[in-house]
Design an enzyme around this catalytic site. Structure first.
Site, PDB file in Angstrom:
ATOM      1  N   GLY A 122       2.593  -7.348   5.499  1.00 45.38           N
ATOM      2  CA  GLY A 122       2.453  -8.615   4.905  1.00 45.38           C
ATOM      3  C   GLY A 122       3.891  -8.814   4.017  1.00 45.38           C
ATOM      4  N   VAL A 155       0.906  -1.284   0.187  1.00 42.91           N
ATOM      5  CA  VAL A 155      -0.032   0.052  -0.160  1.00 42.91           C
ATOM      6  C   VAL A 155       0.847   1.374   0.106  1.00 42.91           C
ATOM      7  CG1 VAL A 155      -1.730   1.228   1.199  1.00 42.91           C
ATOM      8  CG2 VAL A 155      -1.625  -1.243   1.257  1.00 42.91           C
ATOM      9  N   GLU A 200      -2.810  -8.549  -0.780  1.00 38.38           N
ATOM     10  CA  GLU A 200      -3.212  -8.160   0.591  1.00 38.38           C
ATOM     11  C   GLU A 200      -4.623  -7.178   0.386  1.00 38.38           C
ATOM     12  OE1 GLU A 200      -0.090  -7.818   3.938  1.00 38.38           O
ATOM     13  OE2 GLU A 200       0.335  -6.567   2.201  1.00 38.38           O
TER      14      GLU A 200
END
Length: 489
Positions: A373, A255, A279
């Site tokens: 992650g 992200v 994710e």
């Protein structure tokens, strides 16, 4: 019942598992009511804090509200809220950062202690008592299973068309009873569309109508566009060399503004019929789905800007067959990531000349966020890529340094580094070969001479020659920044 009455079920000192993953699908009303209750207790001179577990980061109504009330004693597994970050870095809050795939198994194994209450946002309750998940799944299945009691927030803001997008897998088991997860393609569905929940555990249902809150992504700047360009060129080269198929392998993207810019660049790339096993679905991935370049996207939640979230809610029905939301222990599972051969593309704070990557700490000891992650994907990916601009703080920080001040990803898990200066393919290179390539390709010109000088002196005077290091200088760039505000000598 109302949120305040529901929050009254949460006792001081208890452990609360909250839903939420990157600002989506987190409870809004009960945490704010709990924060108000904590503030009132503090004003009366009575201590009140709770331990908070989530899927990942949440929003201001949860982490922000509880932190303002000084109500969080302990937090796991990931945070991006600035006030929580401040309290962690000043020692007011304990924080446990761990790989996101490991949270649910560790909770089920009992390693984290008992879970008293689960507070879960859903989009609906079915007539049979099962729960329709909202815009993220995260660790919700595990929280519902493990908690002594459950509080449910039903959020009418979430699109009714979310129903059917979720794939809640109930086939996990603890050793020695584990069996393979039967996912062979990103689009495979192996579970159920809803959460199972024992009605006897539900002590409160609270109705809400509140939007998820994620910050908008910045328009790509010159550095982001350059990073995206280098990466696109690399992927095209891998296809040409026969190491990747023309449709690529399943994409994973961290992200942030840089990863989102890279996803945007794929709109103009030559790749068709792409897939994603990742994710989160952020704006760039949603654009790829809308354009038809991405066939299917599997994730555990959304991380959409306000405009993109509004568009998704309005058009959610068209995505039902192409978006799959799974528990994060499945979306991030090393077994599945390795089997599918994901292309892992993640951001970083800094890397050193040997390819050690720091994803979490500023100047070695101040947490910026969790590892998320990135470790789940980097170690198990077909190709592991890390990206960042070559400088930060208006050029006062070099993101390529003699030695990383904190290491989240060891060199064996880092295959490609990319900055706006260029791309370094580190596969199959020795440490000294890596160093020369990183300095030549990725370092900003303002820092390249100093880093070259350090490396050559290390080769001449270090204790050993496998990964030459001058111990008295290796972290001197960070110390200089702390003392002067700049890494420049």
């Amino acid at each position: 019942m109302g949120a305040a009455d529901a929050a009254a079920f949460i006792a001081p000192g208890s452990t609360v598992g909250m839903s939420g993953f990157t600002g989506s699908g987190y409870p809004k009303a009960v945490p704010m009511a709990l924060a108000a209750r904590i503030e009132a207790e503090h004003a009366a001179g009575r201590p009140f804090q709770v331990r908070v577990w989530t899927g990942a980061s949440t929003g201001p109504e949860l982490d922000g509200a509880l932190a303002r009330a000084h109500g969080i004693e302990f937090r796991l597994p990931y945070n991006s809220d600035p006030l929580v970050r401040e309290q962690i870095n000043t020692g007011q809050m304990e924080y446990f950062d761990l790989h996101l795939s490991q949270v649910a198994p560790m909770a089920a194994q009992g390693f984290l202690g008992p879970l008293d209450t689960a507070v879960i946002e859903v989009s609906a309750i079915a007539s049979d008592g099962s729960l329709v998940p909202s815009s993220s799944v995260g660790n919700n299945k595990t929280w519902i299973d493990q908690a002594r009691q459950v509080i449910v927030e039903v959020n009418r803001w979430q699109s009714a068309a979310l129903e059917g997008m979720h794939d809640i897998y109930y086939g996990t088991a603890l050793p020695p009873h584990r069996v393979p997860i039967p996912i062979l393609k990103p689009g495979d569905r192996v579970g159920e569309p809803r959460f199972r929940c024992d009605p006897d555990k539900v002590v409160a249902v609270v109705e809400t109508e509140s939007p998820d809150r994620n910050l908008p992504f910045r328009a790509p700047d010159a550095a982001a566009r350059a990073i995206a360009g280098h990466l696109l060129e690399f992927l095209c080269h891998e296809v040409k060399m026969g190491r990747l198929p023309a449709s690529l392998l399943p994409i994973q993207s961290g992200v942030g503004n840089i990863p989102n810019a890279v996803l945007g660049s794929l709109l103009d790339g030559p790749f068709e019929r792409m897939t994603a096993y990742t994710e989160v679905i952020q704006d760039g991935m949603l654009d790829l789905l809308i354009a038809g370049r991405l066939q299917v996207a599997s994730a555990t939640g959304f991380s959409l800007s306000p405009g993109a979230a509004h568009r998704f809610n309005a058009e959610a029905a068209q995505f039902r067959d192409r978006v799959i939301l799974r528990p994060q222990e499945i979306s991030n599972h090393p077994e599945v990531i390795r089997r599918l051969g994901c292309l892992a593309m993640n951001g970083m704070i800094e890397a050193d000349i040997y390819g050690c990557v720091n994803s979490t700490h500023v100047m070695g000891s101040r947490i910026q966020n969790g590892i998320g992650g990135s470790g789940d994907f980097a170690r198990n990916a077909y190709i592991s890529i890390f990206m960042t601009p070559s400088t930060a703080k208006d050029g006062h920080i070099s993101t390529l340094v003699p030695q990383a001040s904190h290491v989240d990803h060891i060199p064996q898990d880092v295959q490609v580094l990319v900055t706006e200066q260029g791309l370094a393919d580190l596969r199959g290179l020795s440490p000294k070969q890596r160093a020369r390539l990183i300095i030549a390709r990725c370092v900003h010109p303002d820092y390249r001479p100093a880093l070259s000088d350090y490396f050559e002196r290390a080769c001449a005077h270090a204790y050993g020659q496998q990964s030459p290091s001058l111990l008295t200088e290796a972290l001197s760039w960070h110390q200089r920044f702390i003392e002067t505000g700049s890494m420049r000598s």
